[in-house]
Design an enzyme around this catalytic site. Structure first.
Site, short mmCIF file in Angstrom:
data_model
loop_
_atom_site.label_atom_id
_atom_site.label_comp_id
_atom_site.label_asym_id
_atom_site.label_seq_id
_atom_site.Cartn_x
_atom_site.Cartn_y
_atom_site.Cartn_z
N SER A 153 6.20 -2.56 0.61
CA SER A 153 5.47 -3.69 0.04
C SER A 153 6.45 -4.77 -0.42
O SER A 153 7.40 -4.47 -1.16
CB SER A 153 4.65 -3.17 -1.15
N GLY A 170 1.37 -2.10 0.18
CA GLY A 170 1.54 -0.65 0.13
C GLY A 170 0.21 0.10 0.15
O GLY A 170 0.10 1.15 0.79
N THR A 171 -0.78 -0.42 -0.54
CA THR A 171 -2.06 0.28 -0.61
C THR A 171 -2.69 0.41 0.77
O THR A 171 -3.10 1.50 1.19
CB THR A 171 -3.01 -0.48 -1.57
N ASN A 174 7.15 5.80 -8.68
CA ASN A 174 7.15 4.49 -9.32
C ASN A 174 7.16 4.56 -10.84
O ASN A 174 7.48 3.59 -11.51
CB ASN A 174 5.95 3.65 -8.86
N THR A 222 -6.43 -12.64 11.38
CA THR A 222 -5.37 -13.64 11.50
C THR A 222 -4.22 -13.27 10.59
O THR A 222 -4.42 -12.94 9.41
CB THR A 222 -5.93 -15.03 11.16
N GLN A 268 8.79 1.93 -3.35
CA GLN A 268 9.83 1.68 -4.37
C GLN A 268 11.24 1.77 -3.80
O GLN A 268 12.21 1.58 -4.55
CB GLN A 268 9.67 2.66 -5.55
N HIS A 288 6.32 -7.36 -2.53
CA HIS A 288 6.46 -7.87 -3.90
C HIS A 288 7.31 -6.98 -4.79
O HIS A 288 7.59 -7.33 -5.95
CB HIS A 288 5.09 -8.16 -4.53
N CYS A 308 -1.22 -0.52 -13.62
CA CYS A 308 -2.62 -0.51 -14.01
C CYS A 308 -2.82 0.13 -15.37
O CYS A 308 -3.84 -0.09 -16.02
CB CYS A 308 -3.47 0.20 -12.96
#
Ligand code: PLP
Length: 375
Positions: free
Chosen positions: A200, A71-72, A152, A238, A180, A202, A328
């Site tokens: 994203s 996502g970042t 989020n 790659t 999200q 994960h 974070c």
């Protein structure tokens, strides 16, 4: 008691079926997708099949999907492309975006060549669409509007079509951080007119370090990472073959089981909200918790007392994993920029509970019992 994980908005555990789909690309099929011989052709096929799967779920063309590291990177790329390639010189965003958007916007905005403004928030944390329209109508510069599909921390959902209609009316580029929501809702991009979305893996039981950027095929943008010709010359490097395979598999599974899993998680959230109100009547729900909100997130605040100040820490000691805001900022009841932007913020201790299909009512009961003793 085993650990109780109620921080699924931070990350989710990898599904066994996703791991099984990825493993062969860590062992047997190790070729570089750019190699012309059979090893390369096998992994190239895996990457392109994954792209088609993702494109099918979002109802877009495979050529509009670019694999990224998450996502970042996708947020950074969309914002830089809007500025560098699409002529946007003013960015409209909100105070409650993820730092992957806010810090990128701050980086590009010098207050002269590139400027930005924040759209007002309503009392429940939703975007004030009237203010957005007013800003777009008055702005003479070409605008990028970057607003997240779901927050989020508090879970509020954006009225995507209303924002899209305003962007189209005033000729603005529209990017939405959908980290999200992709994998948690069916998203049909033929029904939502948007220029870029980020996602994203994960966040929906896929691997970390694997994401996508959707780029509307009508846009002409330049490469975002230079080097080899990967990702149709746009993002060199790659390919993260097993991450890409895992992303597509996780999305496939999420959409296959969406109705059942979403209904289950929604009920858990509702159960927790009801039990919390019964047991700790001083609790406050942040944002539009029981309205237009993610079914995976329940953000609450408790009154600040000597005991509640150490709440996250104490919950951790009791093997309950939650966060005070985004990933974070967990670990201490320190400031969350999202909660701070809400009017209700003052002198309260915010806690975000976020659920997955693996959580149970017993876990919720145990968490509430623990909270009752700790508050
Ligand atoms: N945007 C939102 C809304 C998020 O919740 C996150 C993850 O915390 C990100 C962006 C960053 O995504 P990633 O961890 O894939 O870089």
């Amino acid at each position: 008691m085993e650990k109780i994980y109620l921080d699924n908005a931070a990350t989710t555990c990898l599904d066994k079926e996703v791991l099984d789909a990825m493993l062969p690309y860590m062992t047997t099929y190790f070729g570089n997708p750019s190699s012309v011989y059979s090893y390369g052709r096998e992994t190239r096929l895996a990457v392109e099949t994954a792209r088609k799967t993702v494109a099918r779920h979002l109802n877009v063309k495979p050529g509009e999907i670019f694999f990224t590291s998450g996502g970042t990177e996708s947020n950074n790329t969309a914002i830089s492309a809007a500025i560098n390639d699409l002529g946007c010189t003013h960015i409209i965003t909100s105070a409650i975006e993820h730092h992957a958007v806010l810090h990128t916007v701050e980086h590009y905005c010098d207050g002269q060549t590139i400027t930005h403004s924040l759209v007002n928030l309503l009392a429940d944390g939703h975007i004030d669409l009237k203010d957005l329209e007013q800003q777009l109508a008055l702005q003479e510069r070409k605008c990028l509007v970057t607003l997240m599909h779901a927050n989020n921390e508090i879970g509020n959902l954006l009225a995507m079509n209303a924002v899209s209609a305003l962007c189209r009316k005033y000729g603005a580029i529209f990017h939405s951080d959908c980290v999200q929501t992709v994998g948690h809702y069916p998203i049909d991009l033929q029904r939502i007119d948007v220029d870029f979305i980020s996602a994203s893996g994960h966040k929906f039981h896929g691997p970390k370090g694997a994401g996508i950027l959707y780029v509307n095929g009508k846009l002409q943008i330049k490469p975002f990472i230079f080097g080899g010709g990967q990702e149709r010359n746009m993002r060199a490097g790659t390919e993260n073959v097993y991450g890409i395979v895992g992303f597509a598999k996780a999305l496939d599974l999420a959409m296959l089981h969406y109705e059942k899993e979403a209904a289950y998680i929604k009920e858990l959230k509702q159960y927790m909200a009801t039990r919390l109100q019964e047991k700790i009547p001083t609790v406050i729900f942040n944002g539009d918790a029981l309205g237009s909100c993610l079914y995976t997130v329940l953000s609450v605040s408790f009154p600040q007392t000597e005991r509640s100040e150490m709440l996250l820490f104490n919950l951790d000691i009791h093997n309950i994993c939650v966060s005070g805001g985004s990933a974070c900022s967990s670990g201490a009841a320190q400031g969350s920029h999202v909660i701070a932007a809400l009017d209700t913020a003052a002198d309260l201790v915010p806690v975000r509970f976020s659920f997955s299909k693996h959580n149970t009512k017993e876990e919720i009961d145990h968490t509430i019992e623990t909270l009752t003793a700790l508050i």
